[in-house]
Design an enzyme around this catalytic site. Structure first.
Site, mmCIF file in Angstrom:
data_model
loop_
_atom_site.group_PDB
_atom_site.id
_atom_site.type_symbol
_atom_site.label_atom_id
_atom_site.label_comp_id
_atom_site.label_asym_id
_atom_site.label_seq_id
_atom_site.Cartn_x
_atom_site.Cartn_y
_atom_site.Cartn_z
ATOM 1 N NE ARG A 166 -1.922 -1.036 3.714
ATOM 2 C CZ ARG A 166 -2.136 -0.787 4.862
ATOM 3 N NH1 ARG A 166 -3.813 -1.006 5.313
ATOM 4 N NH2 ARG A 166 -1.573 -0.987 5.937
ATOM 5 C CB CYS A 167 4.131 1.968 -0.909
ATOM 6 S SG CYS A 167 5.554 3.101 -1.017
ATOM 7 N N GLY A 168 2.807 4.060 -2.513
ATOM 8 C CA GLY A 168 2.989 5.024 -3.735
ATOM 9 C C GLY A 168 3.922 4.504 -4.571
ATOM 10 C CB THR A 188 2.491 -0.526 -4.513
ATOM 11 O OG1 THR A 188 2.682 -0.338 -3.121
ATOM 12 C CG2 THR A 188 2.181 -2.030 -4.688
#
Length: 187
Positions: free
Chosen positions: A61-63, A65
């Site tokens: 859930r990371c920018g 990803t």
């Protein structure tokens, strides 16, 4: 007596070669980790033997990803030339899913990852897994998700790339190409 001496001389090369084979694994990779959403283990020594290795701490859930797509493309493009990519999901930056099944779905189904993925673990601080402790000691600890560590086949040269380093078309890919073209010692 001559037979015994002959047998000893024949066995000698075997005895000498066993330590050489055991020591060909860089300390960094002399470990096993559990595979993502599995009871099976990944033998990092076997996976990385004589290969250029890219280690990445990941999060679902990371920018960053979306970099899974580029990492998979990089792996597909260079795996036959000796590159292995290994992902290490981590919640150290509070952006990994709590359930490994959900993490596996993001990696394997949403992004089509085929490169080896380890089970979720710590990647920074004193509780970091042994691979990231060694990487941090050799370069620097990950400051965010998707830090990349390029390790030469013999494990002596380690380069750190920040999360912002794109997998394809930049400095990271250039470094991978250069490492793949550099002959390793003993070859």
């Amino acid at each position: 007596m001559i037979r015994t001496l002959k047998a000893a001389l024949i066995a000698l090369p075997l005895a000498v070669s066993i330590p050489a084979q055991a020591s060909d694994c860089p300390a960094l990779f002399d470990t096993q980790v559990r595979k993502l959403h599995s009871k099976a283990s990944l033998d990092l020594c076997e996976l990385t033997r004589d290969r250029t290795t890219l280690i990445v701490n990941t999060a679902s859930r990371c920018g960053y990803t979306g970099q899974f797509k580029g990492l998979e493309a990089l792996y597909q493009q260079y795996k036959d030339q000796g590159l292995v990519v290994i992902g290490f999901p981590s919640d150290d930056f509070r952006q990994e899913l709590d359930d490994e099944a959900d993490t596996a779905k993001v990696c394997y189904i949403n992004y089509g990852v085929t490169f080896p993925m380890a089970a979720t673990s710590k990647v920074k601080g004193s509780s970091a897994n042994p691979v990231f402790q060694a990487l941090s000691n050799a370069t620097e600890a990950p400051g965010w998700n998707f830090n990349k560590y390029l390790v030469s086949p013999e494990g002596k040269n380690i380069r750190h790339f920040p999360a912002s380093a794109k997998p394809l078309g930049g400095e990271l890919e250039s470094a991978i190409k250069a490492t793949l073209q550099t002959p390793t010692l003993g070859q």
